[in-house]
Design a protein around this motif. Sequence first.
Motif, PDB file in Angstrom:
ATOM      1  N   GLU A   1       0.836  -1.198   0.000  1.00  0.00           N
ATOM      2  CA  GLU A   1       0.000   0.000   0.000  1.00  0.00           C
ATOM      3  C   GLU A   1       0.871   1.247   0.000  1.00  0.00           C
ATOM      4  N   PRO A   2       0.398   2.300  -0.641  1.00  0.00           N
ATOM      5  CA  PRO A   2       1.166   3.553  -0.631  1.00  0.00           C
ATOM      6  C   PRO A   2       1.336   4.084   0.789  1.00  0.00           C
ATOM      7  N   ASN A   3       2.539   4.533   1.111  1.00  0.00           N
ATOM      8  CA  ASN A   3       2.795   5.104   2.426  1.00  0.00           C
ATOM      9  C   ASN A   3       3.359   6.519   2.316  1.00  0.00           C
ATOM     10  N   LEU A   4       3.282   7.108   1.117  1.00  0.00           N
ATOM     11  CA  LEU A   4       3.739   8.473   0.905  1.00  0.00           C
ATOM     12  C   LEU A   4       2.540   9.375   0.658  1.00  0.00           C
ATOM     13  N   SER A   5       2.603  10.582   1.212  1.00  0.00           N
ATOM     14  CA  SER A   5       1.541  11.549   0.955  1.00  0.00           C
ATOM     15  C   SER A   5       1.692  12.079  -0.474  1.00  0.00           C
ATOM     16  N   THR A   6       0.706  12.810  -0.927  1.00  0.00           N
ATOM     17  CA  THR A   6       0.753  13.381  -2.272  1.00  0.00           C
ATOM     18  C   THR A   6       1.942  14.326  -2.416  1.00  0.00           C
ATOM     19  N   ALA A   7       2.198  15.129  -1.399  1.00  0.00           N
ATOM     20  CA  ALA A   7       3.338  16.054  -1.446  1.00  0.00           C
ATOM     21  C   ALA A   7       4.656  15.289  -1.494  1.00  0.00           C
ATOM     22  N   GLU A   8       4.784  14.236  -0.681  1.00  0.00           N
ATOM     23  CA  GLU A   8       6.004  13.433  -0.688  1.00  0.00           C
ATOM     24  C   GLU A   8       6.220  12.757  -2.033  1.00  0.00           C
ATOM     25  N   ARG A   9       5.143  12.276  -2.621  1.00  0.00           N
ATOM     26  CA  ARG A   9       5.250  11.648  -3.933  1.00  0.00           C
ATOM     27  C   ARG A   9       5.762  12.637  -4.967  1.00  0.00           C
ATOM     28  N   GLY A  10       5.239  13.859  -4.918  1.00  0.00           N
ATOM     29  CA  GLY A  10       5.681  14.891  -5.847  1.00  0.00           C
ATOM     30  C   GLY A  10       7.154  15.226  -5.676  1.00  0.00           C
TER      31      GLY A  10
END
Length: 74
Positions: free
Chosen positions: A4-13
């Motif tokens: 499962e994704p464990n990064l926020s949208t900002a972290e992903r960016g």
Amino acid sequence: MNGEPNLSTAERGVYMLVGLGLAAAAAKPRPNPLLSVLALAGGSYLAWRGYVGNCPVKAAITGGHDSERLVYRG
């Protein structure tokens, strides 16, 4: 590459921007071609992790479901 994704949208960016920037820096000719290869590989990995949204290092540090939390027991 699963989980499962464990990064926020900002972290992903941020992961994707830094990874693509590092990979783009690999295009500059260098005296040692190994540096370009390492920059391309590292940048690609970071960009991929940002796209997928799952970082095994963050999971290990924060205690994600795929791994145990790293705790200093000194």
